[in-house]
Design an enzyme around this catalytic site. Structure first.
Site, PDB file in Angstrom:
ATOM      1  N   HIS A 113       2.623   7.984  14.688  1.00  0.00           N
ATOM      2  CA  HIS A 113       3.842   8.380  13.957  1.00  0.00           C
ATOM      3  C   HIS A 113       3.542   9.302  12.780  1.00  0.00           C
ATOM      4  O   HIS A 113       2.483   9.185  12.150  1.00  0.00           O
ATOM      5  CB  HIS A 113       4.582   7.150  13.419  1.00  0.00           C
TER       6      HIS A 113
ATOM      7  N   HIS B  49       0.004  -0.456  23.060  1.00  0.00           N
ATOM      8  CA  HIS B  49       0.770  -1.710  22.948  1.00  0.00           C
ATOM      9  C   HIS B  49       2.129  -1.550  23.603  1.00  0.00           C
ATOM     10  O   HIS B  49       2.501  -0.452  24.015  1.00  0.00           O
ATOM     11  CB  HIS B  49       0.862  -2.178  21.495  1.00  0.00           C
TER      12      HIS B  49
ATOM     13  N   ASP C 201       8.772   2.653  22.423  1.00  0.00           N
ATOM     14  CA  ASP C 201       8.495   4.058  22.089  1.00  0.00           C
ATOM     15  C   ASP C 201       7.049   4.446  22.428  1.00  0.00           C
ATOM     16  O   ASP C 201       6.634   5.578  22.190  1.00  0.00           O
ATOM     17  CB  ASP C 201       8.821   4.361  20.608  1.00  0.00           C
ATOM     18  N   HIS C 202       6.298   3.518  23.021  1.00  0.00           N
ATOM     19  CA  HIS C 202       4.933   3.811  23.480  1.00  0.00           C
ATOM     20  C   HIS C 202       4.800   3.731  25.000  1.00  0.00           C
ATOM     21  O   HIS C 202       3.859   4.270  25.568  1.00  0.00           O
ATOM     22  CB  HIS C 202       3.924   2.854  22.819  1.00  0.00           C
TER      23      HIS C 202
ATOM     24  N   HIS D 165       5.386  -1.726  22.792  1.00  0.00           N
ATOM     25  CA  HIS D 165       6.672  -1.274  22.233  1.00  0.00           C
ATOM     26  C   HIS D 165       7.230  -0.099  23.034  1.00  0.00           C
ATOM     27  O   HIS D 165       6.488   0.755  23.513  1.00  0.00           O
ATOM     28  CB  HIS D 165       6.519  -0.898  20.753  1.00  0.00           C
TER      29      HIS D 165
ATOM     30  N   ASP E 264      -0.055   1.966  16.613  1.00  0.00           N
ATOM     31  CA  ASP E 264       0.679   1.624  15.386  1.00  0.00           C
ATOM     32  C   ASP E 264      -0.110   0.649  14.517  1.00  0.00           C
ATOM     33  O   ASP E 264       0.474  -0.184  13.820  1.00  0.00           O
ATOM     34  CB  ASP E 264       2.034   0.994  15.737  1.00  0.00           C
TER      35      ASP E 264
ATOM     36  N   HIS F  86       0.142  -5.730  14.456  1.00  0.00           N
ATOM     37  CA  HIS F  86       1.435  -5.093  14.737  1.00  0.00           C
ATOM     38  C   HIS F  86       2.062  -5.768  15.959  1.00  0.00           C
ATOM     39  O   HIS F  86       3.211  -6.195  15.943  1.00  0.00           O
ATOM     40  CB  HIS F  86       1.201  -3.603  14.962  1.00  0.00           C
TER      41      HIS F  86
HETATM   42 ZN   LIG Z   1       4.795  -0.344  17.788  1.00  0.00          ZN
END
Ligand SMILES: [Zn+2]
Length: 259
Positions: A171, A56, A60-61, A58, A133, A112
């Site tokens: 995570h 996805h 941090d990905h 985001h 996530d 998410h």
């Molecule tokens: Zn995320």
């Protein structure tokens, strides 16, 4: 045989690195940062990064995707419904991709984020799931874009995968998730046992992943919304009846947001 290692990033992310020793090719899932992957490649001469799998959008990905693509020429796979930098292959529900000789089926799991996908490798010996996530060990992702109903449906699809499926989430949230799971199910012995095990593991600096679908079915309250005791706890918390599993899920999710 594919070896899978976690490259830690930021404070609690894992970049999953899949390695095929025979071909000396590797693939990475959700590289929010390019540095740990480039460092790994530098210390493993002769290895080539061939694929970057994204679940996805985001940061941090995807934060390291463009730099890794530029440095290695790796193919970038990601959800069709989201904006993914340098994406070569746009994926939707039911699509199949070959990565390091393994077939991965794409499962759309909105909740998410709206376009979130998971990658599932069906294998009688060792099924693998990379779920970003969406499903966490003993928990699930927050609802940033989707509804509780969508997330509940997405998690139900993942919960229906074979019990032996190894679950690679992004995570290290397991211990705090288990604290919440114990609050929801104080009498669940599997949850208490897992909490003690993960506590010891983390004290020794170990990582709590991958999980399995079997372990999640036994200890993850978000997959246990049809259990009578979980519904009762959700009803108590909400101060009203939650008539459907999706509503039990919604109550648990908003409780966890404030936990
Ligand atoms: Zn995320």
């Amino acid at each position: 045989m594919i070896q899978i290692d976690a490259l830690p990033a930021f404070s609690d992310n894992y970049l999953w690195l899949l390695q095929d020793d025979a071909s000396r090719c590797c693939a990475v899932v959700d590289p929010g940062d390019a540095a740990p992957v480039l460092t790994w490649l530098e210390s493993h001469p002769g290895w080539k990064l061939t694929d970057i799998l994204v679940t996805h959008h985001h940061h941090d990905h995807i934060g390291g995707v463009a730099r890794l693509k530029e440095a290695t020429g790796a193919r970038v796979l990601g959800p069709a419904q989201e904006k993914i930098p340098a994406r070569d292959v746009a994926l939707g529900d039911g699509d199949t991709v070959q990565v390091l000789g393994l077939a991965f089926r794409v499962i759309e799991v909105p909740g998410h984020t709206l376009g979130h996908i998971a990658y599932y490798h069906e294998d009688t010996g060792r099924p693998l799931l990379f779920c970003g996530d969406t499903l966490f060990a003993a928990g699930c992702g927050r609802l940033f874009e989707g509804t509780a109903e969508q997330m509940h449906h997405s998690l139900s699809r993942l919960a229906a995968l074979p019990a032996a499926t190894q679950v690679f989430c992004t995570h290290e949230y397991t211990l705090s998730n288990l604290r919440f799971a114990k609050a929801v199910e104080p009498s669940n012995h599997a949850t208490s046992k897992r909490f003690d095990e993960v506590t010891r593991l983390r004290e020794q600096g170990g990582i709590s992943l991958p999980s399995t679908i079997a372990l999640e079915l036994a200890t993850n309250p978000f997959l246990r919304v049809t259990e009578t005791s979980v519904k009762q706890m959700a009803d108590e918390r909400a101060g009203r009846d939650n008539p459907t599993p999706a509503e039990v899920f919604a109550t648990l999710r908003s409780w966890k947001d404030q936990f």
